[in-house]
Design a protein around this motif. Sequence first.
Motif, short mmCIF file in Angstrom:
data_model
loop_
_atom_site.label_atom_id
_atom_site.label_comp_id
_atom_site.label_asym_id
_atom_site.label_seq_id
_atom_site.Cartn_x
_atom_site.Cartn_y
_atom_site.Cartn_z
N THR A 36 0.83 -1.22 0.00
CA THR A 36 0.00 0.00 0.00
C THR A 36 0.86 1.26 0.00
N MET A 39 1.12 2.49 -3.37
CA MET A 39 -0.08 3.21 -3.84
C MET A 39 -0.02 4.67 -3.39
N TYR A 40 0.42 4.92 -2.13
CA TYR A 40 0.54 6.31 -1.66
C TYR A 40 1.67 7.04 -2.39
N ALA A 42 2.57 6.41 -5.48
CA ALA A 42 2.06 6.70 -6.83
C ALA A 42 1.10 7.89 -6.79
N ALA A 43 0.32 7.99 -5.70
CA ALA A 43 -0.58 9.14 -5.55
C ALA A 43 0.23 10.42 -5.42
N LEU A 72 -4.94 3.60 -10.43
CA LEU A 72 -3.84 2.76 -9.93
C LEU A 72 -4.17 1.30 -10.14
N PHE A 74 -2.08 -2.85 -9.89
CA PHE A 74 -0.88 -3.67 -9.79
C PHE A 74 -0.90 -4.65 -10.95
N ILE A 85 3.39 -1.46 -9.51
CA ILE A 85 2.33 -0.45 -9.53
C ILE A 85 2.35 0.32 -10.85
N LEU A 87 0.52 3.65 -12.78
CA LEU A 87 -0.25 4.89 -12.63
C LEU A 87 -0.74 5.27 -14.02
N LEU A 118 -7.85 5.25 -1.67
CA LEU A 118 -6.94 4.10 -1.65
C LEU A 118 -7.44 2.99 -0.73
N GLN A 122 -8.03 -0.95 -1.58
CA GLN A 122 -7.35 -1.98 -0.79
C GLN A 122 -8.34 -3.00 -0.22
#
Length: 233
Positions: A36, A39-40, A42-43, A72, A74, A85, A87, A118, A122
């Motif tokens: 995760t 993910m943050y 990529a944000a 996003l 995977f 990841i 984007l 996110l 998740q």
Amino acid sequence: MGKSRINIAIDGHSSAGKSTLAKSLAKELNYVYIDTGAMYRAAALHAMRERSVMDAVVNEVGLRAGLDRMFLAFRYNPQTEQSEIHLNGVNVEKEIRSMEVASKVSLVARVPEVRQKLVAIQRRMAEAGGVVMDGRDIGTVVLPNAELKVFMTADPETRAYRRLNEMRENGKDVSYDEVLENVLERDRIDSARSVAPLRQAEDAVVVDNSDLTVEEQFNFLVSLARTRMEEDA
Ligand code: DC
């Protein structure tokens, strides 16, 4: 008796070795690993590209509006044998590991709308069970019913050395002091933010790995996971 596919939440400080362990645990159990933090990151990269985060300033209105343009996912990379990841359809796995992204990510991760988006993704990923998810708020917010929760930590100097080695292996030219400063700064922001701060779930098993090898931690967690799987079946 059969074994059920449980969910495993791994939280803890940055560079505490969560991802190394989560990846090997997922592989051993044939589970899906979900990073995760990626993910943050990529944000944060998305926000940087849209110029809604510049220097230490976040334009929250712009950031929120930009979330509708952020997709996003995977995708498995057979070359690295890892899920990586993407984007908006492009693999950003390498780009999100830069110092620049690291220095912005906590600022972006504390915006409630970013977290809402996110966390929803998740939770969907974990619906069917069989995931090992690592982050900061997995056991407390994302998957409060996870069958196994682990909280990993180590002293800041140990974590800074680990991150430094990782970055140097990836060809990044950074100093120890710079990395230590970033580790401490992220601890501070991650623990102090009002939305989903980093904290240990009451029912988490704590692993302080300052003096443990990766193998020792791995063996411990595999046996713990197998016990929970039997209990849950
Ligand atoms: O695990 P990492 O260092 O790749 O995480 C990057 C940043 O994202 C970190 O500063 C904290 C934030 N993060 C978060 O707020 N919540 C998560 N579940 C995972 C990461």
